[in-house]
Design a protein around this motif. Structure first.
Motif: not given
Length: 449
Positions: A15-18, A102-122
């Protein structure tokens, strides 16, 4: 370390990703005016800077499920931690609008990844009886991130015109911490390990997480589910829209969209501007935003307490109804020549309270539960990508609607979507509390999915 403590530990790491999700999405709220002045932006261009995070999140969400199925949940989370750190540094040290975008897009990619993977993993490591609460901890972490973003902004705003750089740079510190934690006794998902034929590794994880009981009860169910899927071809995106599978995808995706089109991120990101429009001074508006973040945090605790006892559907219905009433009042308040700042604050706090106790955590729980395991990665990516697309549209056009039509119409549109969400939940959302992922999948299969 006991199995229960170990489960809490790896959930905490996930949940650190969250937490970083919340820190990134709300951190720009205190920086909007300074960024607009620094780069000479129009209202539309400012909306783009804020909304670019959601475009990155859409991309990250769309591809992360497939990568997680191929390379594992842990490796994809490591990639997100690297992106969180790098993107924050880019935003903090940029000298032109291109690199800020560009920085905002990169941070968004990270947010998108954790929004899928964190709940899936848990959802894949948690026992059925507490899975709703465990998955909701990710939303709890998001609200902590949002709250701390408001607090950081409140204290940093007095540092001068460059304080926005500190606001956007803070996630670099926490991104590095997340990366370190992922390398400290953080296991791969046992369901993914079994799917890849690594049974011994999966047994060790199940034993650590749930003890002998988990090995005896969960292992056969997971193996049975995987064996049923073994002879099926790899899922394609087009398969998500066919037959009864398409119906499940539609239900989950509409719910994901509803979480955003009911307006929460427009409210959270532009909260200081809304409070100032209601008559508050700049410093007072920032402090009221902190209160908003605090209520968001506290009401998520209520959701953690209720989600496994009262059920997903009940919380969604109460939440949509409460949000509609709150936004309806705000529509009325901003239709008047002048607004009562205290009434606006109370209505916004009520709106955020109902959202935090319902759509905020429950959406992630439901979409992590109702998909069959064979399509879970791709399907969650698709639903989450649509969620982020709706988030982008909301954040991009909210300031434009406010500037062109007025705040009244912005709240009126969000009110209408809350009413539609209430009707949708009544008709289509199933109750999944207390059921294992394999049991939920079996019920859908028996009904033709």
């Amino acid at each position: 370390m006991t199995s229960k403590k170990y489960l809490y530990w790896i959930t905490f790491v996930a949940i650190n990703g969250g937490f970083l999700f919340g820190l990134n999405i709300a951190g720009i709220s205190g920086a909007n005016a300074m960024i607009k002045s620094e780069f000479g932006l129009t209202d539309s261009a400012l909306g783009t800077v804020a909304a670019l995070l959601t475009i990155g999140a859409l991309v990250g969400a769309l591809f992360s499920g497939r990568f997680a199925d191929l390379y594992g949940r842990k490796k994809v989370m490591v990639a997100s931690a690297v992106l969180y750190t790098l993107s924050a540094l880019v935003c903090a040290f940029t000298t032109n609008i291109f690199f800020l975008d560009a920085g905002r897009v990169l941070s968004g990619i990270a947010v998108g990844i954790t929004s899928v993977i964190a709940p899936m993993y848990i959802s894949e490591i948690s026992p059925a009886k507490s899975r709703g609460t465990m998955v909701s901890l990710n939303q709890f972490a998001i609200t902590i991130g949002i709250l701390l973003a408001y607090v950081f902004d409140y204290f940093l705003i007095g540092l001068g015109n460059d304080s926005w750089r500190y606001m956007l740079g803070i996630p670099a510190v926490f991104g590095l911490i997340f990366l370190i934690l992922l390398f400290m006794s953080f296991p791969e998902s046992p369901r993914w390990l079994l799917a890849k034929g690594k049974k011994d590794n999966a047994l060790l994880v199940l034993l650590k997480v749930g003890g002998e009981t988990s090995v005896k009860e969960d292992l056969p169910a997971i193996e049975f589910s995987l064996n049923q899927e073994k002879d099926k071809e790899r899922v394609s995106l087009t398969e998500l829209f066919k037959g009864k599978t398409g119906r499940v995808v539609l239900i989950a995706t509409v719910l994901a969209a509803a979480q955003q089109i009911t307006g929460v991120n427009a409210v959270l990101i532009y909260a200081p501007d809304i409070f100032q429009a209601a008559g508050s001074m700049k410093e007072g508006a920032m402090f009221q935003s902190v209160i908003l973040g605090l209520i968001n945090f506290l009401m998520t605790i209520v959701a953690l307490w209720l989600i496994d006892s009262q059920g997903r559907k009940t919380l969604l219905l109460w939440g949509a109804a409460g949000m509609a009433v709150s936004l309806g009042y705000l529509t009325y308040e901003f239709s008047k020549p002048s607004q009562n700042a205290f009434s606006v604050l109370i209505a916004l706090l009520t709106y955020v309270s109902f959202f935090a106790a319902s759509l905020a955590p429950v959406m992630w729980v439901v979409i992590s539960e109702i998909y069959p395991s064979r399509i879970r990665g791709v399907a969650m990516s698709f639903s989450t990508a649509i969620c982020w697309l709706c988030c982008f549209l909301t954040i991009q056009f909210a300031p434009v609607i406010r500037a062109e039509l007025g705040t009244t119409w912005m709240f009126a549109v969000f009110t209408g979507f809350c009413v539609l969400t209430f009707l949708f939940v009544i008709k289509w959302i199933p109750e999944t509390k207390g059921k294992s992922l394999e049991q939920i999948e079996s019920e859908f299969i028996s009904s033709g999915v």
